[in-house]
Enzyme design. Sequence first.
Site, mmCIF file in Angstrom:
data_model
loop_
_atom_site.group_PDB
_atom_site.id
_atom_site.type_symbol
_atom_site.label_atom_id
_atom_site.label_comp_id
_atom_site.label_asym_id
_atom_site.label_seq_id
_atom_site.Cartn_x
_atom_site.Cartn_y
_atom_site.Cartn_z
ATOM 1 N N GLN A 51 0.395 -1.177 0.079
ATOM 2 C CA GLN A 51 -0.449 -0.104 -0.265
ATOM 3 C C GLN A 51 0.908 1.106 -0.174
ATOM 4 O O GLN A 51 0.259 2.175 -0.125
ATOM 5 C CB GLN A 51 -1.036 0.100 0.988
ATOM 6 N N CYS A 92 -10.715 -0.334 3.671
ATOM 7 C CA CYS A 92 -9.178 -0.034 3.067
ATOM 8 C C CYS A 92 -9.016 1.479 3.061
ATOM 9 O O CYS A 92 -9.187 1.781 2.006
ATOM 10 C CB CYS A 92 -8.916 -0.884 2.186
ATOM 11 N N LEU A 93 -7.113 1.185 3.771
ATOM 12 C CA LEU A 93 -6.892 2.463 3.692
ATOM 13 C C LEU A 93 -6.513 3.160 2.197
ATOM 14 O O LEU A 93 -6.441 4.324 2.067
ATOM 15 C CB LEU A 93 -5.595 2.685 4.885
ATOM 16 N N GLU A 135 -4.695 -8.308 4.922
ATOM 17 C CA GLU A 135 -3.204 -7.995 4.542
ATOM 18 C C GLU A 135 -2.389 -9.140 3.577
ATOM 19 O O GLU A 135 -1.176 -8.594 2.900
ATOM 20 C CB GLU A 135 -2.052 -7.786 5.892
#
Length: 168
Positions: A51, A92-93, A135
């Site tokens: 990410q 989710c970021l 993740e």
Amino acid sequence: MAILKILQYPDARLHRVAKPVSEVTDATRKLIADMAETMYAAPGIGLAATQVDVHQCIVVIDTSETHDDLRVFINPELLSTEGDLKEHEEGCLSVPGIYDTVRRPEQVKVRALNERGESFTLEAEGLLAVCIQHEIDHLQGKVFVEYLSSLKQSRIRAKLKKRLRETL
Ligand code: GNR
Ligand code: NI
């Protein structure tokens, strides 16, 4: 320490497959510190290196409410999953503002290295089990929206692209 930029879906770099870390070094630990700072600042309960556009198998997680239980997983392997599939609302970021239900196994057993390069195994359930699976998916280039229908996925892509245009 530094706050890193988080890639936003849809971005092709979120679909790269991360490479295992061959040796845990001071550079690895520096990246982990920056990832933790980035996760806490967001705020989020987990962050995969993918990410932040680093394609190495590194994950940080802290599901505590007090932000004092940082867990580090280097080269995490899902050894087994147990229990029934359980629905959980995920976010989710890398997909800001979008939340939807994903079904995943209730319990997981994972093996990884810690920040000192030592191997450990962990059995998890509940939110931690959801987060570990979310993740590990990132490290494999998978974003949670890929579990949703293709109609929902195209709506989410359109919404985030529109938002990106408006914030430029
Ligand atoms: O902060 C996060 N919350 C969350 C909630 C439910 C299921 C998974 C997550 S992970 C997410 C942070 C993130 O995007 N990690 O990759
Ligand atoms: Ni995520």
